[in-house]
Motif scaffolding. Sequence first.
Motif, PDB file in Angstrom:
ATOM      1  N   GLU A  60      40.871 -16.746 -13.304  1.00  0.00           N
ATOM      2  CA  GLU A  60      39.586 -17.040 -12.658  1.00  0.00           C
ATOM      3  C   GLU A  60      39.717 -18.131 -11.607  1.00  0.00           C
ATOM      4  OE1 GLU A  60      39.996 -17.572 -15.984  1.00  0.00           O
ATOM      5  OE2 GLU A  60      39.254 -15.679 -16.809  1.00  0.00           O
ATOM      6  N   LEU A  61      40.395 -19.235 -11.960  1.00  0.00           N
ATOM      7  CA  LEU A  61      40.452 -20.381 -11.053  1.00  0.00           C
ATOM      8  C   LEU A  61      41.250 -20.070  -9.789  1.00  0.00           C
ATOM      9  CD1 LEU A  61      40.959 -23.287 -13.612  1.00  0.00           C
ATOM     10  CD2 LEU A  61      38.876 -22.651 -12.415  1.00  0.00           C
ATOM     11  N   VAL A  62      42.416 -19.454  -9.957  1.00  0.00           N
ATOM     12  CA  VAL A  62      43.255 -19.138  -8.788  1.00  0.00           C
ATOM     13  C   VAL A  62      42.571 -18.096  -7.909  1.00  0.00           C
ATOM     14  CG1 VAL A  62      45.507 -18.286  -8.041  1.00  0.00           C
ATOM     15  CG2 VAL A  62      45.343 -19.713 -10.067  1.00  0.00           C
ATOM     16  N   GLY A  63      41.952 -17.082  -8.534  1.00  0.00           N
ATOM     17  CA  GLY A  63      41.238 -16.071  -7.758  1.00  0.00           C
ATOM     18  C   GLY A  63      40.068 -16.657  -6.985  1.00  0.00           C
ATOM     19  N   ALA A  64      39.324 -17.568  -7.636  1.00  0.00           N
ATOM     20  CA  ALA A  64      38.187 -18.203  -6.948  1.00  0.00           C
ATOM     21  C   ALA A  64      38.665 -19.080  -5.799  1.00  0.00           C
ATOM     22  CB  ALA A  64      37.389 -19.028  -7.950  1.00  0.00           C
ATOM     23  N   ALA A  72      49.711  -8.975   2.120  1.00  0.00           N
ATOM     24  CA  ALA A  72      50.250  -9.604   0.914  1.00  0.00           C
ATOM     25  C   ALA A  72      51.051 -10.860   1.243  1.00  0.00           C
ATOM     26  CB  ALA A  72      51.125  -8.605   0.157  1.00  0.00           C
ATOM     27  N   SER A  73      51.748 -10.860   2.377  1.00  0.00           N
ATOM     28  CA  SER A  73      52.554 -12.032   2.752  1.00  0.00           C
ATOM     29  C   SER A  73      51.674 -13.244   3.022  1.00  0.00           C
ATOM     30  CB  SER A  73      53.388 -11.707   3.989  1.00  0.00           C
ATOM     31  OG  SER A  73      52.549 -11.293   5.059  1.00  0.00           O
ATOM     32  N   THR A  74      50.468 -13.026   3.565  1.00  0.00           N
ATOM     33  CA  THR A  74      49.543 -14.126   3.807  1.00  0.00           C
ATOM     34  C   THR A  74      48.932 -14.618   2.506  1.00  0.00           C
ATOM     35  OG1 THR A  74      49.048 -13.170   5.955  1.00  0.00           O
ATOM     36  CG2 THR A  74      47.528 -14.829   5.139  1.00  0.00           C
ATOM     37  N   VAL A  75      48.598 -13.693   1.599  1.00  0.00           N
ATOM     38  CA  VAL A  75      48.057 -14.079   0.290  1.00  0.00           C
ATOM     39  C   VAL A  75      49.064 -14.925  -0.473  1.00  0.00           C
ATOM     40  CG1 VAL A  75      47.252 -13.172  -1.928  1.00  0.00           C
ATOM     41  CG2 VAL A  75      46.546 -12.072   0.188  1.00  0.00           C
ATOM     42  N   GLN A  76      50.351 -14.602  -0.310  1.00  0.00           N
ATOM     43  CA  GLN A  76      51.404 -15.329  -1.028  1.00  0.00           C
ATOM     44  C   GLN A  76      51.444 -16.809  -0.642  1.00  0.00           C
ATOM     45  OE1 GLN A  76      55.252 -13.600  -0.535  1.00  0.00           O
ATOM     46  NE2 GLN A  76      56.323 -15.251  -1.588  1.00  0.00           N
ATOM     47  N   ILE A  77      51.289 -17.135   0.640  1.00  0.00           N
ATOM     48  CA  ILE A  77      51.422 -18.525   1.094  1.00  0.00           C
ATOM     49  C   ILE A  77      50.066 -19.125   1.465  1.00  0.00           C
ATOM     50  CG2 ILE A  77      53.792 -18.261   1.882  1.00  0.00           C
ATOM     51  CD1 ILE A  77      52.642 -18.016   4.749  1.00  0.00           C
ATOM     52  N   LEU A  78      48.971 -18.490   1.041  1.00  0.00           N
ATOM     53  CA  LEU A  78      47.643 -19.021   1.334  1.00  0.00           C
ATOM     54  C   LEU A  78      47.466 -20.365   0.614  1.00  0.00           C
ATOM     55  CD1 LEU A  78      45.477 -17.596   3.047  1.00  0.00           C
ATOM     56  CD2 LEU A  78      44.285 -17.055   0.945  1.00  0.00           C
ATOM     57  N   GLY A  79      47.165 -21.388   1.382  1.00  0.00           N
ATOM     58  CA  GLY A  79      47.052 -22.731   0.832  1.00  0.00           C
ATOM     59  C   GLY A  79      48.222 -23.628   1.178  1.00  0.00           C
ATOM     60  N   ALA A  80      49.295 -23.058   1.723  1.00  0.00           N
ATOM     61  CA  ALA A  80      50.485 -23.843   2.108  1.00  0.00           C
ATOM     62  C   ALA A  80      50.702 -23.759   3.614  1.00  0.00           C
ATOM     63  CB  ALA A  80      51.711 -23.334   1.351  1.00  0.00           C
ATOM     64  N   GLU A  81      49.613 -23.841   4.382  1.00  0.00           N
ATOM     65  CA  GLU A  81      49.707 -23.682   5.841  1.00  0.00           C
ATOM     66  C   GLU A  81      50.476 -24.842   6.478  1.00  0.00           C
ATOM     67  OE1 GLU A  81      46.918 -23.316   4.165  1.00  0.00           O
ATOM     68  OE2 GLU A  81      46.346 -21.217   4.462  1.00  0.00           O
ATOM     69  N   LYS A  82      50.220 -26.062   5.986  1.00  0.00           N
ATOM     70  CA  LYS A  82      50.912 -27.223   6.552  1.00  0.00           C
ATOM     71  C   LYS A  82      52.419 -27.111   6.366  1.00  0.00           C
ATOM     72  CE  LYS A  82      47.269 -30.707   6.259  1.00  0.00           C
ATOM     73  NZ  LYS A  82      46.888 -32.023   5.671  1.00  0.00           N
ATOM     74  N   ALA A  83      52.830 -26.744   5.166  1.00  0.00           N
ATOM     75  CA  ALA A  83      54.263 -26.594   4.898  1.00  0.00           C
ATOM     76  C   ALA A  83      54.867 -25.472   5.730  1.00  0.00           C
ATOM     77  CB  ALA A  83      54.486 -26.322   3.412  1.00  0.00           C
ATOM     78  N   LEU A  84      54.095 -24.395   5.940  1.00  0.00           N
ATOM     79  CA  LEU A  84      54.595 -23.266   6.731  1.00  0.00           C
ATOM     80  C   LEU A  84      54.846 -23.671   8.179  1.00  0.00           C
ATOM     81  CD1 LEU A  84      55.158 -20.214   7.095  1.00  0.00           C
ATOM     82  CD2 LEU A  84      52.728 -19.940   7.579  1.00  0.00           C
ATOM     83  N   LEU A  97      48.615 -21.244  -3.124  1.00  0.00           N
ATOM     84  CA  LEU A  97      47.705 -21.337  -4.270  1.00  0.00           C
ATOM     85  C   LEU A  97      48.137 -20.436  -5.418  1.00  0.00           C
ATOM     86  CD1 LEU A  97      44.319 -21.280  -2.327  1.00  0.00           C
ATOM     87  CD2 LEU A  97      45.255 -23.221  -3.571  1.00  0.00           C
ATOM     88  N   ILE A  98      48.859 -19.367  -5.111  1.00  0.00           N
ATOM     89  CA  ILE A  98      49.279 -18.404  -6.140  1.00  0.00           C
ATOM     90  C   ILE A  98      50.303 -19.012  -7.100  1.00  0.00           C
ATOM     91  CG2 ILE A  98      51.296 -17.306  -5.054  1.00  0.00           C
ATOM     92  CD1 ILE A  98      49.904 -14.622  -5.619  1.00  0.00           C
ATOM     93  N   TYR A  99      50.844 -20.183  -6.758  1.00  0.00           N
ATOM     94  CA  TYR A  99      51.818 -20.855  -7.620  1.00  0.00           C
ATOM     95  C   TYR A  99      51.204 -21.213  -8.975  1.00  0.00           C
ATOM     96  CZ  TYR A  99      55.102 -24.432  -9.246  1.00  0.00           C
ATOM     97  OH  TYR A  99      55.981 -25.161  -9.994  1.00  0.00           O
TER      98      TYR A  99
END
Length: 532
Positions: A293-297, A314-326, A341-343
């Motif tokens: 629930e939390l990760v999906g939200a 799918a590649s964007t969903v994988q690193i969503l939330g790590a834009e600065k590091a990317l 966030l998927i971590y």
Amino acid sequence: MLVLFETAAGYAIFKVLDESKLQQIDSLYKEFDTPEKANKIVKLKHFEKFQDTTEALAAATAMTEGKIGKSLKKLLKKVVAKEAHEQLAISDAKLGGVIKEKMELACIHSPVVAELMRCIRSQIESLVTGLPPKEISAMSLGLAHSLSRYKLKFSPDKVDTMIVQAISLLDDLDKELNNYIMRCREWYGWHFPEVGKIITDNLAYCKFVRKIGERTNVAASDLSDILPEEIEAEVKLAAEISMGTEVSEQDIGNIGHLCDQVIDISEYRAQLYDYLQNRMMAIAPNLTVMVGELVGARLIAHAGSLLNLAKHPASTVQILGAEKALFRALKTRKDTPKYGLIYHASLVGQTTAKNKGKISRMLAAKASLAIRYDALGEDTNAEMGTENRAKLEARLRQLEEKGIRRISGTGKAMAKADKYQHKSEVRMYDPSGDSTIPATSKKRKFEEVEEEEESEAPVTPAVKSKKAKKEKVVEEAETSAAAEETPKKKKKKKDKKEEEPETPEPVEEEMAVTESTKKKKKKKKAKDEDDE
């Protein structure tokens, strides 16, 4: 011939006045250049106006699905049935088949009819009188919005903005709770510092402080409803020998108010989490099963909405939330991040560090499918998410077992186990059993091998010395011949060839061989005596 035409305002039935013009499909649009020309080819026979947007939406959805609505059925019985001998031109072949089956009317659908519909649409304002252009455009816009909502199965339960607000509030509550609890522990720690290490649960600590107040009240109070028996006994023992300072009742009162705030916020947080869990299962059940629930939200909140998240690969969903590091990795030309966030999903958390990248990639691929299914699909069950999660768990077990097998054994051993090898049971005949000569012992064979090696050893240096001498003689001959003329060189070479067999080198070889043979004989005699 009659033409059934649907507008946003209602149904219109036209009668074709000149059917000969319809035969020229390529030039038919020229006959509808002006309203006057259009009125010469078709004429409005009947117009049935919709009462409201709901009726218009019902009629439009019925027509798109190839069904006959109530209003259309009444219109066909009222108008067309009177002229049953004439054909009815329909824009949809599926709807024409249903009308022909139920109403027993002859329906036509052809390229000529499609072109005629386009021409009528271009001059609909002049052909249908009594409808101003502004009203038609407003009706068209309202019907378009209603129809798009219907196609997307829009409902209040599918509003994802509530999820975005709920997860943002949940994160804010967690931050506030941490600050309040840290302040409460530090404040009450001046009076009773020992209890901070004994009671580790934050909520239980605040309830204990609210109930006890001063530490002198611990001995006379019952804490069984807050703490276990062992911890209660330890707290009472620590209260007797506490090194804390004395505080006033006013200080204890303020600390109690802070504890009340912590307890209330904790209860509201639990209530908000249940609400978020229910909303996620209603809006995105497959995504909830995949990542929680939390990760999906958080993924939905980061993308803005569930529909925006469904547009991401799918590649964007994988690193969503790590834009600065990317972008930092791209700028410095280093390795890009494997997860965002998927971590925090349970499947990624329970894997080893070596397989986290693989599992996050596979989880993102399956999660993107689940998101699109939740956003655009008609079903609200979580069967797809459950199946994909089972596949990922099976793949995770396979990766973990593969790693364990590689650690426990060598890679070659594993490859041999995987490869199929056919072992033949045919036994070959051994001819060594036919010999009647007594077999020599292993010791005797080993001794003979040693003797052969020793016999060969001294011969090699003699040969090397012979080669060295030859090389010296040749070098001396070349240096002496360089000073003389060419005819003398040939003679000297012939003389050298004749002088080579007269060198005493073979004598040295024979001497070395005789010495080696004598040594062999002596060793043989000594060994024979030892054996006897």
